[in-house]
Design a protein around this motif. Structure first.
Motif, PDB file in Angstrom:
ATOM      1  N   SER A   1     -19.824 -33.276  48.646  1.00 30.23           N
ATOM      2  CA  SER A   1     -20.019 -31.950  49.236  1.00 30.23           C
ATOM      3  C   SER A   1     -20.555 -32.064  50.662  1.00 30.23           C
ATOM      4  N   ARG A   2     -21.483 -33.012  50.877  1.00 32.19           N
ATOM      5  CA  ARG A   2     -22.008 -33.211  52.236  1.00 32.19           C
ATOM      6  C   ARG A   2     -20.898 -33.694  53.167  1.00 32.19           C
ATOM      7  N   TYR A   3     -20.058 -34.599  52.691  1.00 32.22           N
ATOM      8  CA  TYR A   3     -18.928 -35.078  53.495  1.00 32.22           C
ATOM      9  C   TYR A   3     -18.022 -33.912  53.890  1.00 32.22           C
ATOM     10  N   GLN A   4     -17.739 -33.027  52.935  1.00 32.64           N
ATOM     11  CA  GLN A   4     -16.887 -31.871  53.217  1.00 32.64           C
ATOM     12  C   GLN A   4     -17.539 -30.953  54.242  1.00 32.64           C
ATOM     13  N   GLN A   5     -18.849 -30.788  54.145  1.00 37.14           N
ATOM     14  CA  GLN A   5     -19.560 -29.957  55.120  1.00 37.14           C
ATOM     15  C   GLN A   5     -19.512 -30.579  56.511  1.00 37.14           C
ATOM     16  N   LEU A   6     -19.678 -31.886  56.582  1.00 41.37           N
ATOM     17  CA  LEU A   6     -19.633 -32.578  57.875  1.00 41.37           C
ATOM     18  C   LEU A   6     -18.263 -32.448  58.532  1.00 41.37           C
ATOM     19  N   LYS A   7     -17.220 -32.440  57.718  1.00 43.80           N
ATOM     20  CA  LYS A   7     -15.871 -32.292  58.253  1.00 43.80           C
ATOM     21  C   LYS A   7     -15.672 -30.939  58.929  1.00 43.80           C
ATOM     22  N   LEU A   8     -16.436 -29.947  58.504  1.00 45.52           N
ATOM     23  CA  LEU A   8     -16.311 -28.610  59.077  1.00 45.52           C
ATOM     24  C   LEU A   8     -17.119 -28.450  60.363  1.00 45.52           C
ATOM     25  N   GLY A   9     -17.953 -29.451  60.667  1.00 48.55           N
ATOM     26  CA  GLY A   9     -18.800 -29.366  61.852  1.00 48.55           C
ATOM     27  C   GLY A   9     -18.296 -30.214  63.002  1.00 48.55           C
ATOM     28  N   GLU A  10     -19.228 -30.636  63.862  1.00 44.69           N
ATOM     29  CA  GLU A  10     -18.883 -31.417  65.059  1.00 44.69           C
ATOM     30  C   GLU A  10     -18.155 -32.705  64.709  1.00 44.69           C
ATOM     31  N   ARG A  11     -18.625 -33.409  63.661  1.00 42.69           N
ATOM     32  CA  ARG A  11     -18.012 -34.685  63.302  1.00 42.69           C
ATOM     33  C   ARG A  11     -16.541 -34.520  62.949  1.00 42.69           C
ATOM     34  N   GLY A  12     -16.212 -33.407  62.303  1.00 44.03           N
ATOM     35  CA  GLY A  12     -14.817 -33.158  61.961  1.00 44.03           C
ATOM     36  C   GLY A  12     -13.941 -32.949  63.178  1.00 44.03           C
ATOM     37  N   ILE A  13     -14.548 -32.442  64.262  1.00 44.02           N
ATOM     38  CA  ILE A  13     -13.806 -32.246  65.514  1.00 44.02           C
ATOM     39  C   ILE A  13     -13.697 -33.563  66.274  1.00 44.02           C
ATOM     40  N   TRP A  14     -14.813 -34.305  66.360  1.00 40.65           N
ATOM     41  CA  TRP A  14     -14.814 -35.564  67.102  1.00 40.65           C
ATOM     42  C   TRP A  14     -13.954 -36.621  66.414  1.00 40.65           C
ATOM     43  N   SER A  15     -14.072 -36.716  65.104  1.00 44.42           N
ATOM     44  CA  SER A  15     -13.394 -37.784  64.355  1.00 44.42           C
ATOM     45  C   SER A  15     -12.710 -37.194  63.126  1.00 44.42           C
ATOM     46  N   PRO A  16     -11.622 -36.469  63.307  1.00 46.76           N
ATOM     47  CA  PRO A  16     -10.993 -35.756  62.191  1.00 46.76           C
ATOM     48  C   PRO A  16     -10.415 -36.657  61.108  1.00 46.76           C
ATOM     49  N   SER A  17     -10.126 -37.920  61.429  1.00 44.77           N
ATOM     50  CA  SER A  17      -9.497 -38.811  60.447  1.00 44.77           C
ATOM     51  C   SER A  17     -10.469 -39.823  59.857  1.00 44.77           C
ATOM     52  N   LEU A  18     -11.756 -39.623  60.092  1.00 42.71           N
ATOM     53  CA  LEU A  18     -12.750 -40.583  59.625  1.00 42.71           C
ATOM     54  C   LEU A  18     -12.861 -40.552  58.101  1.00 42.71           C
ATOM     55  N   ASP A  19     -12.991 -41.729  57.494  1.00 45.44           N
ATOM     56  CA  ASP A  19     -13.104 -41.803  56.041  1.00 45.44           C
ATOM     57  C   ASP A  19     -14.476 -41.303  55.579  1.00 45.44           C
ATOM     58  N   PRO A  20     -14.634 -40.970  54.291  1.00 46.37           N
ATOM     59  CA  PRO A  20     -15.903 -40.418  53.796  1.00 46.37           C
ATOM     60  C   PRO A  20     -17.107 -41.327  54.002  1.00 46.37           C
ATOM     61  N   LEU A  21     -16.959 -42.637  53.763  1.00 48.10           N
ATOM     62  CA  LEU A  21     -18.106 -43.538  53.871  1.00 48.10           C
ATOM     63  C   LEU A  21     -18.580 -43.673  55.316  1.00 48.10           C
ATOM     64  N   THR A  22     -17.639 -43.789  56.235  1.00 44.03           N
ATOM     65  CA  THR A  22     -18.017 -43.885  57.647  1.00 44.03           C
ATOM     66  C   THR A  22     -18.640 -42.580  58.124  1.00 44.03           C
ATOM     67  N   THR A  23     -18.059 -41.465  57.702  1.00 42.47           N
ATOM     68  CA  THR A  23     -18.606 -40.157  58.094  1.00 42.47           C
ATOM     69  C   THR A  23     -20.054 -40.009  57.640  1.00 42.47           C
ATOM     70  N   LEU A  24     -20.311 -40.310  56.369  1.00 42.88           N
ATOM     71  CA  LEU A  24     -21.666 -40.193  55.829  1.00 42.88           C
ATOM     72  C   LEU A  24     -22.610 -41.205  56.479  1.00 42.88           C
ATOM     73  N   GLY A  25     -22.103 -42.402  56.778  1.00 40.90           N
ATOM     74  CA  GLY A  25     -22.934 -43.415  57.407  1.00 40.90           C
ATOM     75  C   GLY A  25     -23.318 -43.062  58.827  1.00 40.90           C
ATOM     76  N   VAL A  26     -22.356 -42.565  59.587  1.00 41.50           N
ATOM     77  CA  VAL A  26     -22.617 -42.181  60.971  1.00 41.50           C
ATOM     78  C   VAL A  26     -23.611 -41.018  61.037  1.00 41.50           C
ATOM     79  N   GLU A  27     -23.497 -40.104  60.083  1.00 42.08           N
ATOM     80  CA  GLU A  27     -24.355 -38.928  60.079  1.00 42.08           C
ATOM     81  C   GLU A  27     -25.579 -39.101  59.169  1.00 42.08           C
ATOM     82  N   ALA A  28     -25.864 -40.330  58.757  1.00 51.07           N
ATOM     83  CA  ALA A  28     -27.009 -40.588  57.867  1.00 51.07           C
ATOM     84  C   ALA A  28     -28.318 -40.224  58.565  1.00 51.07           C
TER      85      ALA A  28
END
Length: 232
Positions: free
Chosen positions: A54-81
């Motif tokens: 759910s947090r990954y899905q929320q991050l995709k809707l924010g800035e991270r989703g715009i900057w890195s739209p194709s980022l995988d879930p683990l990298t997304t969560l790690g970068v935004e940890a």
């Protein structure tokens, strides 16, 4: 190999007849039960809990989703940890996931090579190697590298000094242009050479599996219809 950097988006609009109230309730019920199951199944593929997904899905809707739209879930969560412990956790999970993926790709590459030998024993998709000193400085080279690869960094540094035109392919970039730009900054790629197309930065798009023969880094020179591996 030519760069394919153009993306297109096709929006399809459909119009349907109004459904009865009973049908509408049926569809709504189906969606409400199917969606969580689908999310849980996908989350489990990445070793994530429903809360993490759910947090990954929320991050995709924010800035991270715009900057890195194709980022995988683990990298997304790690970068935004929010803590070092979280970052280490997702980094460890990603390393394990990448290891499994690479093992599968190499296994397929070995099967591909064996199939080629069975069907075309007199031909090879990539011919015998040549050395870098044998190649004229005007000859264009294809270079396959990965991020966080010491051997790749050393190879690129050597190639940049030769002056050869380079088509650089970042393996596992997941079509994320941000990663290409970050890699170029880290390796001090000359913008002027990029502007003159002497150097191009590209997403691998599966080419390494086809031509790289499992080598990382891999440097190739095209002669006619044959790709030659380049060594020092």
């Amino acid at each position: 190999m030519k760069t394919c950097s153009f993306y297109s988006l096709l929006l399809l609009l459909g119009i349907s007849l109004p459904a009865s109230s009973a049908d509408t309730r049926s569809v709504a019920t189906t969606r409400s039960t199917d969606a969580p199951l689908g999310n849980a199944s996908t989350a489990s593929l990445w070793g994530l809990s429903s809360t993490e997904w759910s947090r990954y899905q929320q991050l995709k809707l924010g800035e991270r989703g715009i900057w890195s739209p194709s980022l995988d879930p683990l990298t997304t969560l790690g970068v935004e940890a929010s803590s070092d412990a979280e970052r280490r956790k997702y980094a460890d999970m990603l390393v394990e996931k990448e290891y499994q993926r690479v093992e599968k790709e190499l296994a397929f590459q070995r099967a591909y090579d064996a199939a080629w030998q069975r069907r075309f024993p007199q031909l090879t998709p990539v011919s015998a190697a040549v050395t870098l000193s044998d190649i004229p400085t005007h000859q264009r080279l294809a270079v396959f590298v990965r991020e966080n690869c010491t051997a790749c960094d050393a190879r690129v540094e050597t190639l940049l000094k030769t002056g050869n035109p380079l088509d650089i392919y970042i393996v596992d970039s997941r079509n994320d242009d941000t990663r290409l730009r970050r890699w170029a900054l880290i390796h001090r790629i000359d913008r002027a050479r990029v502007g003159r197309r002497e150097i191009t930065l590209n997403h691998d798009g599966g080419r390494w599996l086809q031509y790289g023969q499992g080598r990382m880094p891999a440097v190739l020179e095209k002669q006619g219809d044959t790709w030659l591996s380049v060594f020092r």
